[in-house]
Write a protein that holds these residues in place. Sequence first.
Motif, mmCIF file in Angstrom:
data_model
loop_
_atom_site.group_PDB
_atom_site.id
_atom_site.type_symbol
_atom_site.label_atom_id
_atom_site.label_comp_id
_atom_site.label_asym_id
_atom_site.label_seq_id
_atom_site.Cartn_x
_atom_site.Cartn_y
_atom_site.Cartn_z
ATOM 1 N N THR A 156 28.633 7.198 2.571
ATOM 2 C CA THR A 156 27.902 8.228 3.212
ATOM 3 C C THR A 156 27.830 9.683 2.154
ATOM 4 O OG1 THR A 156 29.907 8.845 4.648
ATOM 5 C CG2 THR A 156 28.193 7.522 5.370
ATOM 6 N N ALA A 157 28.880 9.689 1.555
ATOM 7 C CA ALA A 157 28.969 10.913 0.624
ATOM 8 C C ALA A 157 27.819 11.108 -0.254
ATOM 9 C CB ALA A 157 30.179 10.952 -0.139
ATOM 10 N N LEU A 188 22.932 7.311 10.702
ATOM 11 C CA LEU A 188 23.841 6.741 9.686
ATOM 12 C C LEU A 188 25.309 6.670 9.896
ATOM 13 C CD1 LEU A 188 23.331 5.007 7.140
ATOM 14 C CD2 LEU A 188 23.498 7.095 5.955
ATOM 15 N N ILE A 189 25.736 5.282 9.704
ATOM 16 C CA ILE A 189 27.210 5.228 9.733
ATOM 17 C C ILE A 189 27.431 4.160 8.744
ATOM 18 C CG2 ILE A 189 27.099 3.491 12.039
ATOM 19 C CD1 ILE A 189 30.150 4.652 12.408
ATOM 20 N N ALA A 194 30.585 9.302 9.010
ATOM 21 C CA ALA A 194 31.500 8.390 8.020
ATOM 22 C C ALA A 194 32.717 7.873 8.869
ATOM 23 C CB ALA A 194 32.076 9.441 6.847
ATOM 24 N N GLY A 195 32.397 6.656 8.697
ATOM 25 C CA GLY A 195 33.476 5.890 9.889
ATOM 26 C C GLY A 195 33.374 4.303 9.598
ATOM 27 N N THR A 236 23.533 4.393 1.885
ATOM 28 C CA THR A 236 23.164 5.613 1.458
ATOM 29 C C THR A 236 21.987 6.021 2.460
ATOM 30 O OG1 THR A 236 21.949 4.971 -0.340
ATOM 31 C CG2 THR A 236 24.279 5.626 -0.603
ATOM 32 N N GLY A 237 21.367 5.097 3.404
ATOM 33 C CA GLY A 237 20.443 5.626 4.254
ATOM 34 C C GLY A 237 18.881 5.231 3.885
ATOM 35 N N VAL A 238 18.835 4.705 2.660
ATOM 36 C CA VAL A 238 17.457 4.352 2.050
ATOM 37 C C VAL A 238 16.702 3.638 3.275
ATOM 38 C CG1 VAL A 238 16.208 2.959 0.204
ATOM 39 C CG2 VAL A 238 18.320 4.222 -0.384
ATOM 40 N N PHE A 239 17.026 2.696 3.841
ATOM 41 C CA PHE A 239 16.092 1.892 5.017
ATOM 42 C C PHE A 239 15.781 2.796 5.902
ATOM 43 C CE2 PHE A 239 15.599 -1.697 8.128
ATOM 44 C CZ PHE A 239 14.542 -2.115 7.579
#
Length: 337
Positions: free
Chosen positions: A209-210, A202-203, A225-226, A184-187
């Motif tokens: 990713t939602a 971010l992938i 998203a992939g 989810t992109g925290v890092f």
Amino acid sequence: MTTPSTPPAVPPQARFFQWVQGWASLMLCHALVKTGVFEQMAAGPRTVAELAAACRLHGPTLFRALRMTTALEITARDGDRYALTALGRALLKDTPGSLHNGLLMMGTDAYQRPWQNFAYTLATGESAFTHVMGAPFFDYLEQHPELGIPFQQAQAAYSMMDSPLAAAYDFTPFRTVCDVGGGTGVFLKRILEATPHLRGILIDMPGVTANHVLGGLGDRVEVIAGSFFEHVPSADLLILKAVLHDWSDEKCAVILARCREALPPDGRLLIIDRLLAEPFDAISLFYDLHMLQQIGGRERTEAEMRSLLADAGLQMRRVIVPTGSPMFPLRLVEASL
């Protein structure tokens, strides 16, 4: 004058039962988290009667359960009241690095049944999860959001404890960074907030990713998203954090091939993972087997990681040992073309 006696040796049978009672301790804590007992103790000590009434539980049984968690040093007793210890507070929802969602996952069939069928993995070398649950691990999470979302939340909570990892590497020479399989992109958010000139990508899979946490960074970040098996966006720095240990050498070769295609000539690949080293610790070896039976992956030694990179046309430049106390003993492996 008396001579202190030597404590009697613990019989092997007793040592064995000390080990195997761990499954009961796990399920006990799972039940206390699931029924809300620990959350009721967040504000301070409570009596058994207060907890039983608030959570609609059988008081005498709850007393016996808390007696065991006190022996495990998860709770502490003061008179007729029970309080959470530092270990117990790690199970609360809002504790930084919370184990709350992780523990809820550990009590589900998706966690328990593969381990109950580890004999299948022993016989075949393949994932018991896929065998008993009917789908590969990450596909299953996509199909069952009631498990997939708590898994994402647990991973995000663990990432909240990763500041020593971000502090261990100098991100300032780069202009763009892509967190490949970055959840989810925290890092990535931590890196971008600390390095204002960086742009981020971010992938991860659509169901992940939602729920990304990067909305406050505006046009500094792109969310894709992939699948990293099919495509990795180009960036000066690619990050694979807790990704390669999920996969077999054959599947890692595909991931690293996609990364090699995306790297510019002077780019860098930063792998953040465990590196097994002697003397081996039990928790790292547990995760090695857990990755195998759950997903088909493995933890690797430095030599195995170096070989994996070389086979993909990449070279290991250095291994960085972070200072501080990240939740897990991870290493940063820098690689390049």
